[in-house]
Design a protein around this motif. Structure first.
Motif, short mmCIF file in Angstrom:
data_model
loop_
_atom_site.label_atom_id
_atom_site.label_comp_id
_atom_site.label_asym_id
_atom_site.label_seq_id
_atom_site.Cartn_x
_atom_site.Cartn_y
_atom_site.Cartn_z
N UNK A 138 0.82 -1.21 0.00
CA UNK A 138 0.00 0.00 0.00
C UNK A 138 0.85 1.26 0.00
N UNK A 139 1.79 1.37 -0.93
CA UNK A 139 2.60 2.59 -1.04
C UNK A 139 1.76 3.62 -1.81
N UNK A 140 1.15 4.53 -1.07
CA UNK A 140 0.18 5.44 -1.68
C UNK A 140 0.84 6.50 -2.56
N UNK A 141 2.12 6.74 -2.36
CA UNK A 141 2.89 7.54 -3.31
C UNK A 141 4.36 7.15 -3.15
N UNK A 142 5.04 7.02 -4.29
CA UNK A 142 6.42 6.57 -4.27
C UNK A 142 7.30 7.56 -5.03
N UNK A 143 8.01 8.39 -4.27
CA UNK A 143 8.96 9.31 -4.88
C UNK A 143 10.27 8.60 -5.23
N UNK A 144 10.46 7.41 -4.68
CA UNK A 144 11.73 6.71 -4.78
C UNK A 144 12.62 6.96 -3.58
N UNK A 145 12.23 7.91 -2.73
CA UNK A 145 13.09 8.27 -1.60
C UNK A 145 14.38 8.89 -2.11
N UNK A 146 15.47 8.70 -1.39
CA UNK A 146 16.74 9.29 -1.82
C UNK A 146 17.25 8.68 -3.12
N UNK B 186 5.04 10.29 -12.18
CA UNK B 186 3.70 10.74 -12.54
C UNK B 186 2.63 9.73 -12.18
N UNK B 187 2.91 8.45 -12.37
CA UNK B 187 1.89 7.42 -12.14
C UNK B 187 2.06 6.74 -10.78
N UNK B 188 2.89 7.29 -9.90
CA UNK B 188 3.21 6.56 -8.68
C UNK B 188 2.13 6.61 -7.61
N UNK B 189 1.01 7.26 -7.88
CA UNK B 189 -0.16 7.06 -7.02
C UNK B 189 -0.66 5.63 -7.14
N UNK B 190 -0.25 4.94 -8.21
CA UNK B 190 -0.72 3.56 -8.44
C UNK B 190 0.05 2.53 -7.64
N UNK B 191 1.04 2.97 -6.84
CA UNK B 191 1.92 1.99 -6.19
C UNK B 191 1.25 1.30 -5.01
N UNK B 192 -0.03 1.62 -4.76
CA UNK B 192 -0.80 0.87 -3.78
C UNK B 192 -1.76 -0.08 -4.50
N UNK B 193 -1.45 -0.38 -5.78
CA UNK B 193 -2.30 -1.27 -6.55
C UNK B 193 -2.41 -2.66 -5.93
N UNK C 217 -2.35 1.07 -16.43
CA UNK C 217 -1.96 1.47 -17.78
C UNK C 217 -1.60 2.95 -17.76
N UNK C 218 -0.35 3.27 -18.11
CA UNK C 218 0.08 4.66 -18.11
C UNK C 218 -0.51 5.45 -19.27
N UNK C 219 -0.90 4.77 -20.32
CA UNK C 219 -1.57 5.41 -21.44
C UNK C 219 -2.62 4.46 -21.97
#
Length: 431
Positions: free
Chosen positions: A198-206, A215-222, A406-408
């Motif tokens: 359930x990573x609700x947003x993933x910046x990648x950290x450091x 851009x699509x990292x809101x999907x990381x809680x898929x 799907x990113x597009x």
């Protein structure tokens, strides 16, 4: 409200000025989908027709005439539903039981897709946990209980993966534990455990992602949305076994408290993990969920995650990837995928994959210090999880959800969440 557009199935193009390759045409205020001999290709054609009808702004469809079995209607619905639409399919009236099943599936998929498609401003760790808990409680209030462990409570409870990944965000991390127990016996064994990233947003950290990668990292809680949807669907289908759901929820952000490369995390079971990539955070939170499933004594353990780009490179966005060292459990899941019409492909995993991310400072690293985790990145990620899987991996299945988002837009899918995997996992815990 406008009336629904009638849509028929035919084996012959009803007008002679449309290309023979076309899947859809219109005549006499109705739409026609042209079928071929292969049923698998027919389902693809029907889903493509649904996309075309959605793109043309048609708000309601009514399958009419012969040939509309459950899977064909479902294929139409999958293509016809897009991110912002409120489209509706008026299910064929031929079989009331099928109509009920289709409506259950439609309701669950809208729920799961919405969780993924909403912005990280709306879906953050606590709100994700609360939405899922409320959804399942409303569905089966007499059988569902839950607990949300959040913030510093995670550290106190020993869930160091979720705590470490999520501590830098203004939105505190959380673990949702849902107990679905329809048996009436408080001591009933837990037949299955479902674990969702359930990573609700993933910046990648450091190990920060480039802008286009974020851009699509809101999907990381898929993964969390998929297993939550699977449990919801299984309950609607009459699940009579005790199942526990564990959602590992965090935002992977950067500030002065963020975890860093070179940090060592000590897990509840004593395993130490060196962080060599803060963008390999999904496996760090899932490790807590797998240990929790072990504590619950679950006989079958299933985790799902948008875990690696390597899985997407291997199977594309058209399949999900499956990993397991239990051949019997993997075969069961693959058979369920075929029965449910979902694309699932097994990728390599052996016991020695657990050793493929060595560290000089800990029992293991969370990845290899190479782009994408190096060769075999998806298998190595699954090997990391194998270290934490209960029962030495017996009964454990890991779904790397390459087809979850799907990113597009494509000919088959709109932009955004697909909820692919919900049906397969629901069937696997019900069967």
């Amino acid at each position: 409200m406008s009336s629904a557009l009638p849509i028929y199935l035919t084996d012959k193009m009803p007008v002679n000025y449309i290309s023979e390759k076309a899947v859809l045409c219109f005549k006499d205020e109705a739409a026609y989908i042209v079928l071929e001999e292969s049923e698998s290709e027919n389902l693809r054609r029907i889903q493509k027709a649904g996309r075309q009808l959605d793109n043309q702004g048609i708000k309601q469809l009514a399958p009419m005439g012969d040939g509309w079995d459950k899977e064909r209607q479902w294929a139409l619905s999958l293509g016809y539903t897009s991110t912002l639409s409120t489209n509706k399919v008026q299910w064929h009236e031929g079989d009331k039981a099928v109509t009920e099943q289709l409506q259950h599936m439609s309701d669950v998929y809208r729920f799961a897709r919405e969780l993924v498609n909403l912005s990280a401003e709306e879906i953050y760790p606590l709100s994700l946990a609360e939405r899922v808990a409320n959804h399942l409680t409303e569905l089966a209030p007499e059988h569902v209980s839950y607990e949300i462990i959040k913030g510093d409570e995670l550290k106190d409870a020993g869930w160091m993966g979720i705590y470490t990944v999520g501590r830098a965000s203004q939105h505190i991390p959380a673990m949702l534990v849902v107990d679905y127990n329809p048996t009436g016996d408080a001591n009933a064994p837990v037949e299955s455990a479902l674990i969702g990233k359930g990573i609700t947003y993933d910046s990648g950290g450091y190990s920060i992602k480039p802008s286009e990668g974020m851009l699509s990292m809101k999907c990381d809680m898929g993964g969390a949305a998929t297993v939550s949807g699977a449990l919801s669907l299984a309950i609607r289908n009459g699940l009579n076994k005790r199942v526990k759901l564990f959602l590992c929820c965090a935002e992977n952000m950067i500030d002065g408290r963020a975890y860093k490369l070179g940090d060592v995390i000590t897990y509840k079971n004593g395993t130490t993990v060196e962080v060599v990539n803060t963008d390999a955070e999904g496996r760090l939170v899932l490790a807590d969920g797998l240990q929790a499933a072990g504590e619950a004594g679950a006989k079958q353990v299933i985790d799902a995650a948008t875990l690696t780009g390597a899985a997407q490179m291997a199977v594309g966005n058209e399949y999900n990837a499956l990993f397991s060292i239990d051949d019997q459990a993997a075969t069961k899941a693959l058979n369920c995928a075929v029965q449910q019409g979902e694309a699932l492909w097994r990728l390599p995993l052996a016991s020695w994959h657990a050793e493929n991310c060595p560290s000089a400072f800990a029992d293991t690293a969370n990845s290899r210090p190479q782009k994408g985790g190096g060769a075999g990145g998806a298998s190595n990620a699954a090997g990391f999880l194998l270290r934490f899987a209960p029962n030495d991996g017996k009964g454990w299945l890991h779904f790397d959800l390459a087809g979850a988002y799907q990113k597009s837009a494509t000919a088959m899918w709109p932009v955004g969440a697909t909820a692919m995997g919900v049906r397969t996992i629901a069937a696997t815990i019900t069967d």
